[in-house]
Motif scaffolding. Sequence first.
Motif, PDB file in Angstrom:
ATOM      1  N   GLY A  64       0.817  -1.202   0.000  1.00  0.00           N
ATOM      2  CA  GLY A  64       0.000   0.000   0.000  1.00  0.00           C
ATOM      3  C   GLY A  64       0.852   1.253   0.000  1.00  0.00           C
ATOM      4  O   GLY A  64       1.485   1.594  -1.000  1.00  0.00           O
ATOM      5  N   ILE A  65       0.915   1.928   1.142  1.00  0.00           N
ATOM      6  CA  ILE A  65       1.620   3.209   1.210  1.00  0.00           C
ATOM      7  C   ILE A  65       3.101   3.076   0.892  1.00  0.00           C
ATOM      8  O   ILE A  65       3.713   3.992   0.338  1.00  0.00           O
ATOM      9  CB  ILE A  65       1.420   3.851   2.617  1.00  0.00           C
ATOM     10  CG1 ILE A  65       1.916   5.291   2.622  1.00  0.00           C
ATOM     11  CG2 ILE A  65       2.075   3.021   3.696  1.00  0.00           C
ATOM     12  CD1 ILE A  65       1.134   6.236   1.736  1.00  0.00           C
ATOM     13  N   HIS A  67       4.428   1.403  -1.366  1.00  0.00           N
ATOM     14  CA  HIS A  67       4.602   1.324  -2.813  1.00  0.00           C
ATOM     15  C   HIS A  67       4.000   2.535  -3.522  1.00  0.00           C
ATOM     16  O   HIS A  67       3.895   2.553  -4.743  1.00  0.00           O
ATOM     17  CB  HIS A  67       3.942   0.056  -3.354  1.00  0.00           C
ATOM     18  CG  HIS A  67       4.659  -1.213  -3.002  1.00  0.00           C
ATOM     19  ND1 HIS A  67       4.823  -1.640  -1.698  1.00  0.00           N
ATOM     20  CD2 HIS A  67       5.258  -2.150  -3.789  1.00  0.00           C
ATOM     21  CE1 HIS A  67       5.476  -2.798  -1.705  1.00  0.00           C
ATOM     22  NE2 HIS A  67       5.753  -3.125  -2.946  1.00  0.00           N
ATOM     23  N   SER A  68       3.599   3.544  -2.760  1.00  0.00           N
ATOM     24  CA  SER A  68       2.931   4.714  -3.323  1.00  0.00           C
ATOM     25  C   SER A  68       3.933   5.677  -3.952  1.00  0.00           C
ATOM     26  O   SER A  68       5.155   5.548  -3.777  1.00  0.00           O
ATOM     27  CB  SER A  68       2.148   5.429  -2.227  1.00  0.00           C
ATOM     28  OG  SER A  68       3.043   5.987  -1.272  1.00  0.00           O
ATOM     29  N   THR A 117      -0.391  -3.589  -6.510  1.00  0.00           N
ATOM     30  CA  THR A 117       0.003  -2.590  -5.520  1.00  0.00           C
ATOM     31  C   THR A 117      -0.955  -1.397  -5.599  1.00  0.00           C
ATOM     32  O   THR A 117      -1.714  -1.248  -6.559  1.00  0.00           O
ATOM     33  CB  THR A 117       1.433  -2.032  -5.772  1.00  0.00           C
ATOM     34  OG1 THR A 117       1.396  -1.099  -6.857  1.00  0.00           O
ATOM     35  CG2 THR A 117       2.416  -3.130  -6.103  1.00  0.00           C
ATOM     36  N   GLN A 118      -0.869  -0.545  -4.583  1.00  0.00           N
ATOM     37  CA  GLN A 118      -1.566   0.748  -4.628  1.00  0.00           C
ATOM     38  C   GLN A 118      -0.563   1.809  -5.093  1.00  0.00           C
ATOM     39  O   GLN A 118      -0.330   2.819  -4.438  1.00  0.00           O
ATOM     40  CB  GLN A 118      -2.139   1.086  -3.259  1.00  0.00           C
ATOM     41  CG  GLN A 118      -3.305   0.196  -2.862  1.00  0.00           C
ATOM     42  CD  GLN A 118      -3.881   0.559  -1.505  1.00  0.00           C
ATOM     43  OE1 GLN A 118      -3.160   0.750  -0.540  1.00  0.00           O
ATOM     44  NE2 GLN A 118      -5.205   0.649  -1.427  1.00  0.00           N
ATOM     45  N   ALA A 119      -0.004   1.575  -6.257  1.00  0.00           N
ATOM     46  CA  ALA A 119       1.087   2.403  -6.760  1.00  0.00           C
ATOM     47  C   ALA A 119       0.658   3.819  -7.117  1.00  0.00           C
ATOM     48  O   ALA A 119       1.508   4.707  -7.250  1.00  0.00           O
ATOM     49  CB  ALA A 119       1.721   1.744  -7.986  1.00  0.00           C
ATOM     50  N   ARG A 121      -1.377   5.748  -5.269  1.00  0.00           N
ATOM     51  CA  ARG A 121      -1.636   6.611  -4.115  1.00  0.00           C
ATOM     52  C   ARG A 121      -0.657   7.781  -4.152  1.00  0.00           C
ATOM     53  O   ARG A 121       0.489   7.615  -4.562  1.00  0.00           O
ATOM     54  CB  ARG A 121      -1.453   5.823  -2.804  1.00  0.00           C
ATOM     55  CG  ARG A 121      -2.538   4.782  -2.570  1.00  0.00           C
ATOM     56  CD  ARG A 121      -2.323   4.000  -1.303  1.00  0.00           C
ATOM     57  NE  ARG A 121      -2.462   4.837  -0.098  1.00  0.00           N
ATOM     58  CZ  ARG A 121      -2.440   4.345   1.142  1.00  0.00           C
ATOM     59  NH1 ARG A 121      -2.286   3.032   1.346  1.00  0.00           N
ATOM     60  NH2 ARG A 121      -2.573   5.132   2.182  1.00  0.00           N
ATOM     61  N   PRO A 122      -1.087   8.996  -3.759  1.00  0.00           N
ATOM     62  CA  PRO A 122      -2.321   9.352  -3.061  1.00  0.00           C
ATOM     63  C   PRO A 122      -3.493   9.707  -3.976  1.00  0.00           C
ATOM     64  O   PRO A 122      -4.537  10.137  -3.493  1.00  0.00           O
ATOM     65  CB  PRO A 122      -1.890  10.586  -2.272  1.00  0.00           C
ATOM     66  CG  PRO A 122      -0.894  11.244  -3.173  1.00  0.00           C
ATOM     67  CD  PRO A 122      -0.142  10.116  -3.836  1.00  0.00           C
ATOM     68  N   ARG A 125      -6.717   4.906  -4.219  1.00  0.00           N
ATOM     69  CA  ARG A 125      -6.349   3.708  -3.471  1.00  0.00           C
ATOM     70  C   ARG A 125      -6.649   2.432  -4.266  1.00  0.00           C
ATOM     71  O   ARG A 125      -6.524   1.329  -3.728  1.00  0.00           O
ATOM     72  CB  ARG A 125      -7.096   3.674  -2.123  1.00  0.00           C
ATOM     73  CG  ARG A 125      -6.594   4.705  -1.127  1.00  0.00           C
ATOM     74  CD  ARG A 125      -7.399   4.672   0.155  1.00  0.00           C
ATOM     75  NE  ARG A 125      -6.848   5.567   1.160  1.00  0.00           N
ATOM     76  CZ  ARG A 125      -6.021   5.218   2.118  1.00  0.00           C
ATOM     77  NH1 ARG A 125      -5.626   3.956   2.214  1.00  0.00           N
ATOM     78  NH2 ARG A 125      -5.566   6.093   2.997  1.00  0.00           N
ATOM     79  N   TRP A 127      -6.296  -0.755  -6.419  1.00  0.00           N
ATOM     80  CA  TRP A 127      -5.203  -1.705  -6.596  1.00  0.00           C
ATOM     81  C   TRP A 127      -4.898  -1.845  -8.083  1.00  0.00           C
ATOM     82  O   TRP A 127      -5.802  -2.048  -8.898  1.00  0.00           O
ATOM     83  CB  TRP A 127      -5.561  -3.060  -6.003  1.00  0.00           C
ATOM     84  CG  TRP A 127      -5.509  -3.057  -4.515  1.00  0.00           C
ATOM     85  CD1 TRP A 127      -6.509  -2.717  -3.658  1.00  0.00           C
ATOM     86  CD2 TRP A 127      -4.378  -3.369  -3.687  1.00  0.00           C
ATOM     87  NE1 TRP A 127      -6.077  -2.804  -2.355  1.00  0.00           N
ATOM     88  CE2 TRP A 127      -4.770  -3.208  -2.344  1.00  0.00           C
ATOM     89  CE3 TRP A 127      -3.071  -3.774  -3.958  1.00  0.00           C
ATOM     90  CZ2 TRP A 127      -3.908  -3.430  -1.276  1.00  0.00           C
ATOM     91  CZ3 TRP A 127      -2.210  -4.009  -2.897  1.00  0.00           C
ATOM     92  CH2 TRP A 127      -2.627  -3.836  -1.581  1.00  0.00           C
TER      93      TRP A 127
END
Length: 326
Positions: A64-65, A67-68, A117-119, A121-122, A125, A127
């Motif tokens: 998540g974060i 991988h942002s 991933t959540q790549a 973000r921001p 969100r 996936w």
Amino acid sequence: MDTGTHIVMGVALGSIATIDPYVAASPATAAAIMVGTIIGSQAPDLDTILKFKGNATYIRNHRGITHSIPAVCLWPLLITPAIYLFIPEANLLYLWLWTFIAVILHVFVDIFNAYGTQALRPFTRRWVALGIINTFDPIIFGFHIGGLVLWGIGFHPGYTFLSIYGILIAYYVLRYQMQQKVLRQVKEIIPNVKQIIISPTLYWNQWHLAITTNDNFYVARAIKYQIFIHDTFEKVPLPENAIIEAAKIDENVSAFLSFSPVYRWEVEEYDDHYEVRFIDLRYRSKDYYPFVAIVQLDHNLNIISSYTGWIFSEEKLRTKLDIIID
């Protein structure tokens, strides 16, 4: 990708950096870059330590974060000074640049897995999971091991891995074409498809499929572009009632629902409690669906116990719930 593949990718990037004459002429810079690319290729997976806080926390936050977009920018800024502290003779700009590339590559290859991933973000969100490459791909890993062997017998490491990466780019294109052919086959045999979640396997020409139509869920496997349907489930919307609403409050169920895009649900009533189960349809192993969330509530809708994660037998699941109760 798996940890081993990320490590050898870090080594490959550090080797490719030596093609630059400046890096090749500066042993300190070359050494620092190699350390930076190896650490950078692992850094986004630091969130693995969240397993110690429980499956719910891990499922909700893994990839998540860390991988942002902000994290991709931040990791090199944290790693570079730490390495420079021990190798001050290195070129700081080169070290930052190659560490940055390693972090970017880590996140980039992860989006080709089914987990994703959540790549983004921001900004969102959502996936990003393309489902083209298995989390562990023996061909990709094998090419990297082959590159290390060639390096060991005297080939130039930079040009060796640069050539290998040219081959791997073609491999990714081929896998994309194979995936698209499978998706076309699904649409030919199942009408009114609304969503297809495709997951590659360790086998070259086999794919897991979770297919959604207006009325049903289909769990299938593609083998050499032939579609074999294992299970069909009626698509029943999650009801809005007191039992379900109480179950959704549980952290394990909440984490599961935040992550799973296609699942079925069951509610059972026993003498002294209710049991609500959510079953992810993307994963099927030997007639069993191992990724679940389950919560037990008393008749006053108080949570007694719950669990989410990978369980490969009903007996093991009951053991997990009994441990939680104790």
